[in-house]
Design a protein around this motif. Structure first.
Motif, PDB file in Angstrom:
ATOM      1  N   PRO A 140       0.836  -1.217   0.000  1.00  0.00           N
ATOM      2  CA  PRO A 140       0.000   0.000   0.000  1.00  0.00           C
ATOM      3  C   PRO A 140       0.861   1.252   0.000  1.00  0.00           C
ATOM      4  O   PRO A 140       1.865   1.342   0.718  1.00  0.00           O
ATOM      5  CB  PRO A 140      -0.809  -0.121   1.299  1.00  0.00           C
ATOM      6  N   GLY A 141       0.503   2.213  -0.834  1.00  0.00           N
ATOM      7  CA  GLY A 141       1.240   3.456  -0.922  1.00  0.00           C
ATOM      8  C   GLY A 141       2.184   3.518  -2.115  1.00  0.00           C
ATOM      9  O   GLY A 141       2.667   4.603  -2.484  1.00  0.00           O
ATOM     10  N   ASP A 142       2.485   2.349  -2.732  1.00  0.00           N
ATOM     11  CA  ASP A 142       3.386   2.332  -3.901  1.00  0.00           C
ATOM     12  C   ASP A 142       2.775   3.125  -5.052  1.00  0.00           C
ATOM     13  O   ASP A 142       1.557   3.068  -5.291  1.00  0.00           O
ATOM     14  CB  ASP A 142       3.625   0.892  -4.373  1.00  0.00           C
ATOM     15  N   GLU A 143       3.646   3.857  -5.760  1.00  0.00           N
ATOM     16  CA  GLU A 143       3.212   4.517  -6.991  1.00  0.00           C
ATOM     17  C   GLU A 143       3.359   3.514  -8.127  1.00  0.00           C
ATOM     18  O   GLU A 143       4.413   2.892  -8.285  1.00  0.00           O
ATOM     19  CB  GLU A 143       4.053   5.762  -7.259  1.00  0.00           C
ATOM     20  N   THR A 180      -1.935   5.179  -7.214  1.00  0.00           N
ATOM     21  CA  THR A 180      -1.367   4.809  -5.911  1.00  0.00           C
ATOM     22  C   THR A 180      -2.122   3.609  -5.379  1.00  0.00           C
ATOM     23  O   THR A 180      -3.363   3.573  -5.406  1.00  0.00           O
ATOM     24  CB  THR A 180      -1.495   5.963  -4.900  1.00  0.00           C
ATOM     25  N   HIS A 222      -7.493   8.263   1.523  1.00  0.00           N
ATOM     26  CA  HIS A 222      -7.829   6.846   1.683  1.00  0.00           C
ATOM     27  C   HIS A 222      -8.662   6.612   2.933  1.00  0.00           C
ATOM     28  O   HIS A 222      -8.265   6.991   4.026  1.00  0.00           O
ATOM     29  CB  HIS A 222      -6.550   6.016   1.753  1.00  0.00           C
ATOM     30  N   LEU A 277      -3.915   1.409  -2.773  1.00  0.00           N
ATOM     31  CA  LEU A 277      -4.593   1.669  -1.494  1.00  0.00           C
ATOM     32  C   LEU A 277      -4.590   0.444  -0.597  1.00  0.00           C
ATOM     33  O   LEU A 277      -4.116   0.483   0.530  1.00  0.00           O
ATOM     34  CB  LEU A 277      -6.045   2.117  -1.758  1.00  0.00           C
ATOM     35  N   GLU A 278      -5.139  -0.681  -1.105  1.00  0.00           N
ATOM     36  CA  GLU A 278      -5.160  -1.898  -0.299  1.00  0.00           C
ATOM     37  C   GLU A 278      -5.372  -3.098  -1.220  1.00  0.00           C
ATOM     38  O   GLU A 278      -5.923  -2.973  -2.320  1.00  0.00           O
ATOM     39  CB  GLU A 278      -6.288  -1.851   0.737  1.00  0.00           C
ATOM     40  N   LYS A 294       8.956  10.096   1.672  1.00  0.00           N
ATOM     41  CA  LYS A 294       8.274  10.631   2.865  1.00  0.00           C
ATOM     42  C   LYS A 294       8.547  12.120   2.958  1.00  0.00           C
ATOM     43  O   LYS A 294       9.684  12.565   2.997  1.00  0.00           O
ATOM     44  CB  LYS A 294       8.762   9.926   4.130  1.00  0.00           C
TER      45      LYS A 294
END
Length: 789
Positions: A646-649, A660, A709, A662-663, A694
């Protein structure tokens, strides 16, 4: 608020006595009614806070359980007093004591059960702890006396034996007398074939002329003298025995009642405490029940003279007819001057502020929305009354002025003052001057003031003094009627010319009348008209903007729904194509195998020179000729080594769009955010780009938008009722920002209180289209599915 002014005049003027009358309807016993009768607003901030807290706790209990077990409570204080000085209580009084003990035990268990479930009730819980358990005394009374107040045979062994003897004697008497009324001469000698009682003795009705045939004692005769009620000699002795049994029975009953009365006297102290606590319970829950009946809310209280009412209503007017208003006083301004014509609702607005203040300071919930705020005033003053006729104008003015003088002698910075039609009843010019002077005096004392007037001179009052604001009650010239909406910041107009014109008065007369109006008055009226026009225009633009936002939200949801349906349909078509192609390949393989089997058979039958390796090679060529389906979507690349998180582009290959993760929503499938769209995409259609850097933490407020999200469900199990509702409120807002068409709220089954509370909140949410319980595969009645508009 405990002087005679507050307990007398203001209570009557603002009709707080009528509120108490409505409150009495919710009392369950004379004990609660007595406390309601003694209820008056308090000027102690600490006491008001305590009273509001206890009412709020009771309201919380009603929300959770819907009821409270307060039936069967009696005022037994006189019974306790008589028992304590050695008096003997009768069966009815003892049953009232037993009923009250039972009610106290039920109430104690009820409150303690709610506390054990996790609801905090510091005030009510402490009261329940103070109730002594007197079950042995309750059972002792109930074992001796039934619900009708009759002493039972089981009250003592002696009484049981006495009643056995009494019933046996009665039976023998009846047997003898029935012999008389069934005798062969009974129809001739008796007036009626019945057994009756006279002077507590069994007798039969004998005709006058046959008296000598029965002997015995005559106890009565009919009004005509033709019938004598005779106790035959044969039952005289049995009746004497019956009388002795009755005397013994009464003596034993007296002894039993004396013993029970002594037992009550022995626990009179605990019973007195129970009565006091039950009276408080009855009173507190009556306040909560009344609050529920007017859809009231708990106001936050302050000592700073600040009033903020949201959609406030007058509690004595029908809810479906009264127009709710927002009212603010005490922060940016301490004085409100409401101007405008009569019958527009000015007095109702004034009374609404006053009655809500008294209700709040009496610990009652107020008829306004949550979040309203009220102040605790040392005293509330009001000069409210209808204007009388011209002939009575002097007495009207004198009466108002006497009241105002009394108010000015008492008012200070901790006071709320309400003036209705200030300065009315005298010459308009002098009345207006007096009104301004009185307002200045009260304003300078630091009091909070709301005044109504129809003097045009006071329209400019709010513009010349800091801390003073004008207000008016809206009037619709088109319908020639008030709308009763309070407009703070806009002074009222008389509308006399407009109304007259609508009613058909000649335009020439109206123009002639306008020539008598001074330039200043015209300027003020024009300014007011401009303010009203600007307000209406702003209201119209706000409404249009609101409609545009709603339409945009609907369009966004419809688009998102169509895109999700498109991808679902695309996946479905891919799966069908794969299945169809696989079927064709399978059929081709089967055909090839069949051909190879035939070739082998021919080889064996004809001894043809076909080599085995040639057959294997032929099968291989057939397999290679079979269609190969690309099960990744268009533009898909070979499986990558990267493990998605989760969070990977990523890049969605079939759309050539960045997104992106999400889950993970299933095996090899992810939910991806692409701009404002969210959709499920298979890993084979994803290309990893990078893990997002980050960002350094900044002290900025984050605004959640459509790409924020939010989980598709929220789990409330184990949450306290109030905390759960707060979480639901925040979650619904987040889900709406995220653009979800539907979400799931997990509340569990339990008692159903949390589910009912959540669903009740959702039913009144402006953005909720429909709610339903989950189906078997969605969690059943433990889950509520919410669909948005």
């Amino acid at each position: 608020m405990e002087d005679e002014y507050m307990k007398g005049k203001i209570i009557k003027t603002l009709e707080f006595d009528k509120i108490k009358g409505l409150l009495l309807e919710h009392a369950s016993s004379p004990l609660g009614a007595e406390k309601i009768e003694a209820l008056f607003p308090s000027s102690s901030y600490e006491e008001v806070m305590r009273m509001q807290e206890e009412t709020d706790e009771a309201a919380r209990v009603l929300r959770l359980k819907g009821h409270v077990p307060l039936s069967g409570i009696y005022d037994i204080r006189r019974h306790l007093k008589r028992a304590s000085i050695g008096g003997r209580l009768n069966p009815a009084e003892l049953m009232q004591i037993a009923s009250t003990i039972y009610a106290s035990r039920s109430m104690k268990c009820f409150i303690e059960g709610i506390v054990e479930e996790g609801t905090e009730l510091p005030i009510l819980g402490g009261m329940a702890e103070g109730i002594a358990i007197l079950t042995p005394l309750e059972h002792e009374i109930k074992n001796a006396i039934d619900e009708n107040g009759e002493v039972l045979d089981t009250a003592s062994e002696t009484l049981r034996q006495i009643r056995q003897g009494l019933r046996g004697t009665e039976r023998r008497i009846r047997e003898k007398l029935e012999g008389y009324i069934r005798g062969k001469n009974a129809a001739k000698m008796l007036s009626d074939a019945i057994i009756t009682i006279r002077n507590e003795r069994y007798v039969i009705p004998v005709k006058q002329e046959y008296r000598a045939n029965y002997g015995g004692i005559v106890h009565d005769q009919s009004s005509s003298g033709q019938t004598l009620f005779i106790e035959p000699q044969s039952v005289v002795e049995l009746n004497n025995q019956l009388r002795e049994w009755h005397l013994k029975e009464q003596q034993e009953i007296d002894r039993i009642l004396s013993g029970l009365s002594a037992a009550v006297a022995g626990q009179a102290g605990e019973l007195g405490t129970i009565i006091g606590i039950l009276a408080d319970f009855d009173f507190i829950f009556a306040k909560a029940l009344y609050g529920r009946s007017i859809k009231g809310s708990k106001p936050s209280m302050n000592k700073d003279g600040i009033i903020r009412l949201f959609k406030a209503r007058h509690p004595l007017l029908p809810m479906d007819k009264v127009v709710p208003n927002d009212i603010a006083l005490g922060k940016d301004y301490t004085t409100i001057v409401i101007t405008g014509p009569n019958t527009g609702g000015k007095t109702i607005t004034l009374k609404t502020i006053g009655i809500c203040t008294l209700m709040a300071q009496a610990g009652l919930q107020i008829p306004a929305l949550d979040g309203s705020e009220m102040a605790v005033f040392k005293e509330v003053f009001a000069d409210i009354g209808d204007e009388q006729s011209i002939e009575q104008s002097l007495s009207t003015f004198s009466s108002h002025m006497t009241n105002i003088v009394d108010i000015l002698n008492r008012v200070d910075r901790e006071s709320l003052v309400l003036f209705d039609e200030l300065g009315a009843g005298t010459d308009p010019q002098e009345g207006a001057a007096l009104a301004i002077s009185i307002l200045d005096e009260v304003y300078n004392r630091g009091a909070r003031v709301v005044a109504t007037t129809h003097y045009p001179e006071l329209k400019a009052y709010g513009y010349n003094r800091k801390g003073v604001i004008n207000a008016s009650v809206e009037f619709d010239v088109d319908t020639l009627s008030p709308t009763y909406r309070l407009l703070i910041g806009v002074p009222g107009r008389s509308n006399a010319f407009e109304i007259s014109e609508r009613l058909g008065l000649s335009p020439s007369i109206i123009e002639h009348a306008k020539s008598y109006i001074g330039a200043d008055t015209n300027q003020v009226d024009n300014m007011i008209a401009a303010l009203e026009s600007a307000r209406r225009e702003a209201e119209k633009e706000r409404q249009e903007a609101h409609e545009l936002v709603k339409n945009a939200e609907k369009l966004h949801k419809d688009l998102q729904k169509q895109m999700m349906e498109f991808y679902a349909r695309r996946d479905e078509l891919y799966e069908k194509a794969e299945a169809k192609a696989a079927k064709v390949v399978e059929q081709a393989k089967e055909k090839a195998e069949e051909i190879i089997r035939d070739l082998r058979k021919m080889q064996l039958d004809t001894k043809a020179n076909i080599k085995e390796h040639e057959l294997i090679e032929a099968r291989k060529r057939l397999e290679e000729a079979a269609p190969k389906l690309d099960k990744s979507k268009p533009h898909a690349k070979a499986k990558q080594q990267h493990t998605f998180r989760p969070g990977d582009e990523v890049k969605v290959l079939s759309f050539n769009q960045k997104g992106t993760l999400l889950e993970k929503t299933g095996s090899g499938e992810w939910q991806v955010q692409m701009g404002i769209m969210k959709m499920k995409v298979k890993e084979s259609d994803l290309e990893f780009i990078q893990v997002p850097q980050k960002q350094p933490e900044k002290h900025l407020t984050t605004v959640k938008g459509p790409d924020y999200h939010v989980n598709l469900e929220i789990d409330l199990r184990g949450e306290r009722y109030e905390d759960a509702l707060l979480k639901v409120e925040k979650y619904i807002d987040d889900a709406l920002l995220a653009g979800y068409p539907r979400v799931s709220i997990i509340h569990g089954k339990g008692t159903g209180a949390l589910r009912n509370g959540v669903q009740e909140y959702l039913k009144h949410h402006r953005a909720v289209k429909r709610i339903r319980l989950g189906e078997a595969g969605e969690g059943g009645s433990g889950v509520t599915i919410v669909e948005f508009k």
